[in-house]
Design a protein around this motif. Structure first.
Motif, PDB file in Angstrom:
ATOM      1  N   LYS A   5       0.843  -1.211   0.000  1.00 28.85           N
ATOM      2  CA  LYS A   5       0.000   0.000   0.000  1.00 28.85           C
ATOM      3  C   LYS A   5       0.875   1.258   0.000  1.00 28.85           C
ATOM      4  O   LYS A   5       0.568   2.233  -0.663  1.00 28.85           O
ATOM      5  CB  LYS A   5      -0.892   0.021   1.255  1.00 28.85           C
ATOM      6  N   ILE A   6       1.954   1.191   0.764  1.00 28.74           N
ATOM      7  CA  ILE A   6       2.856   2.350   0.828  1.00 28.74           C
ATOM      8  C   ILE A   6       3.461   2.603  -0.568  1.00 28.74           C
ATOM      9  O   ILE A   6       3.515   3.726  -1.043  1.00 28.74           O
ATOM     10  CB  ILE A   6       3.969   2.129   1.888  1.00 28.74           C
ATOM     11  N   LEU A   7       3.883   1.501  -1.202  1.00 28.88           N
ATOM     12  CA  LEU A   7       4.475   1.643  -2.547  1.00 28.88           C
ATOM     13  C   LEU A   7       3.452   2.224  -3.521  1.00 28.88           C
ATOM     14  O   LEU A   7       3.765   3.119  -4.310  1.00 28.88           O
ATOM     15  CB  LEU A   7       4.974   0.282  -3.053  1.00 28.88           C
ATOM     16  N   THR A   8       2.226   1.725  -3.442  1.00 18.81           N
ATOM     17  CA  THR A   8       1.174   2.234  -4.333  1.00 18.81           C
ATOM     18  C   THR A   8       0.960   3.725  -4.101  1.00 18.81           C
ATOM     19  O   THR A   8       0.838   4.503  -5.050  1.00 18.81           O
ATOM     20  CB  THR A   8      -0.151   1.465  -4.093  1.00 18.81           C
ATOM     21  N   ALA A   9       0.939   4.129  -2.826  1.00 20.44           N
ATOM     22  CA  ALA A   9       0.743   5.558  -2.515  1.00 20.44           C
ATOM     23  C   ALA A   9       1.884   6.388  -3.091  1.00 20.44           C
ATOM     24  O   ALA A   9       1.706   7.554  -3.451  1.00 20.44           O
ATOM     25  CB  ALA A   9       0.652   5.750  -1.007  1.00 20.44           C
ATOM     26  N   MET A  10       3.057   5.781  -3.215  1.00 23.77           N
ATOM     27  CA  MET A  10       4.207   6.505  -3.796  1.00 23.77           C
ATOM     28  C   MET A  10       4.134   6.525  -5.322  1.00 23.77           C
ATOM     29  O   MET A  10       4.921   7.227  -5.971  1.00 23.77           O
ATOM     30  CB  MET A  10       5.527   5.810  -3.392  1.00 23.77           C
ATOM     31  N   GLY A  11       3.250   5.693  -5.876  1.00 20.80           N
ATOM     32  CA  GLY A  11       3.179   5.599  -7.338  1.00 20.80           C
ATOM     33  C   GLY A  11       4.128   4.541  -7.866  1.00 20.80           C
ATOM     34  O   GLY A  11       4.520   4.576  -9.035  1.00 20.80           O
ATOM     35  N   LEU A  12       4.500   3.600  -7.002  1.00 20.71           N
ATOM     36  CA  LEU A  12       5.403   2.517  -7.415  1.00 20.71           C
ATOM     37  C   LEU A  12       4.690   1.176  -7.275  1.00 20.71           C
ATOM     38  O   LEU A  12       3.746   1.046  -6.487  1.00 20.71           O
ATOM     39  CB  LEU A  12       6.643   2.504  -6.522  1.00 20.71           C
ATOM     40  N   GLY A  34      13.757  11.260  -8.136  1.00 18.56           N
ATOM     41  CA  GLY A  34      13.355  12.190  -9.199  1.00 18.56           C
ATOM     42  C   GLY A  34      11.888  12.053  -9.559  1.00 18.56           C
ATOM     43  O   GLY A  34      11.487  12.419 -10.666  1.00 18.56           O
ATOM     44  N   MET A  35      11.068  11.524  -8.638  1.00 14.26           N
ATOM     45  CA  MET A  35       9.642  11.354  -8.926  1.00 14.26           C
ATOM     46  C   MET A  35       8.913  12.657  -8.615  1.00 14.26           C
ATOM     47  O   MET A  35       9.300  13.378  -7.697  1.00 14.26           O
ATOM     48  CB  MET A  35       9.050  10.238  -8.043  1.00 14.26           C
ATOM     49  N   SER A  36       7.841  12.914  -9.354  1.00 15.38           N
ATOM     50  CA  SER A  36       7.085  14.124  -9.014  1.00 15.38           C
ATOM     51  C   SER A  36       6.128  13.800  -7.861  1.00 15.38           C
ATOM     52  O   SER A  36       5.657  12.669  -7.725  1.00 15.38           O
ATOM     53  CB  SER A  36       6.346  14.664 -10.237  1.00 15.38           C
TER      54      SER A  36
END
Ligand code: URA
Length: 269
Positions: free
Chosen positions: A130-137, A255-257
């Motif tokens: 879930k944490i990764l998803t929230a980061m967009g990963l 470098g992620m937005s």
């Protein structure tokens, strides 16, 4: 029949798994290695022998996938760990992308991980997803591993119970994770919890003392955050926000937005 060339590659690879990155070679060896290198290049394949540039470096010999496969096989029978007699015998290696920019390092497999042969697949793993998803990963984009490759044993009556690995168990497995880092060379490393942080940094200290700043392992930027299991035990907004702030730092480093919404997660409204 094993050729001299194959034997050389095997020997160099073995040294690499043991932590050796460079090897001095004399002129004769250098010229042989250089010829092998040229042969490999002109035959169209990838380099089958180390770069012969005075310092022979096994890292040039194999693709990242091959290095990880070699390490996986090595880990399955890793005597320094199994010889302790305090770890269970099923080896759980790693999951994810060998070319990941982000490498996440946990502690040791638990009951679920041992059963499914993959790190972070139990409750802590679901929270990590879930944490990764929230980061967009996604899980497939990153590389997820543990410092200890075997579930720490609690004897015959263990059932689903887990325990943290001891210092001795961590030390025995350390060459493997260090070799994984050398093979992957991610853009940054995220230590999940104090056990992996202390192992990779070679220091002592609590997560609260170690988080909040960038450190390094093998010259790679490293960040420490609370283990997802800690968040499962402590659901306070403060704890969640702390982890999220660490994730925002990681996203910046990659470098992620970061959206306005992501910036605001777990802040008091
Ligand atoms: N906790 C860890 O540290 N690693 C796992 O793989 C699962 C739970």
């Amino acid at each position: 029949m094993t050729t001299l060339r194959q034997l050389t590659v095997q020997t160099l690879t073995h040294l690499m798994a043991g932590g050796q990155e460079k090897l001095p070679v004399d002129d004769e060896a250098r010229s042989i290695l250089r010829q092998w290198m040229l042969d490999a290049r002109t035959s169209g394949g990838r380099a089958a022998v180390p770069e012969a540039s005075g310092k022979s470096n096994t890292a040039d010999v194999m693709s990242v996938e091959e290095k990880l496969e070699f390490l996986r096989k090595k880990a399955a029978h890793w005597k320094p760990a199994l010889g302790l007699g305090t770890l269970r015998e099923t080896m759980v290696f790693a999951t994810g992308n060998p070319h990941a920019r982000l490498m996440l390092v946990g502690e040791a497999p638990g009951y679920d991980e041992e059963r499914l042969g993959e790190p972070f697949v139990g409750k802590a793993g679901q929270l990590l997803n879930k944490i990764l998803t929230a980061m967009g990963l996604s899980r497939a984009e990153v590389y997820i591993t543990n410092v200890c490759k075997f579930r720490p044993s609690m004897g015959a009556e263990q059932g689903t119970a887990n325990r943290a690995p001891t210092r001795e168990e961590i030390a025995a497995c350390l060459p493997l994770i260090m070799a994984e880092i050398r093979a992957i060379r991610p853009m940054c490393i995220l230590c999940l919890g104090g056990t992996s942080a202390k192992a990779l940094l070679g220091c002592d200290g609590s997560v609260s003392a170690l988080r909040g700043r960038w450190m390094e392992c093998q010259g790679i930027p490293l960040r420490v955050t609370y283990h997802p299991s800690y968040l499962l035990r402590n659901e306070s907004m403060g704890a969640r926000r702390s982890v999220w702030e660490d994730m925002l730092e990681v996203m910046v480093r990659l470098g992620m937005s970061i959206s306005e919404r992501q910036q605001q997660y777990f802040l008091p409204q």
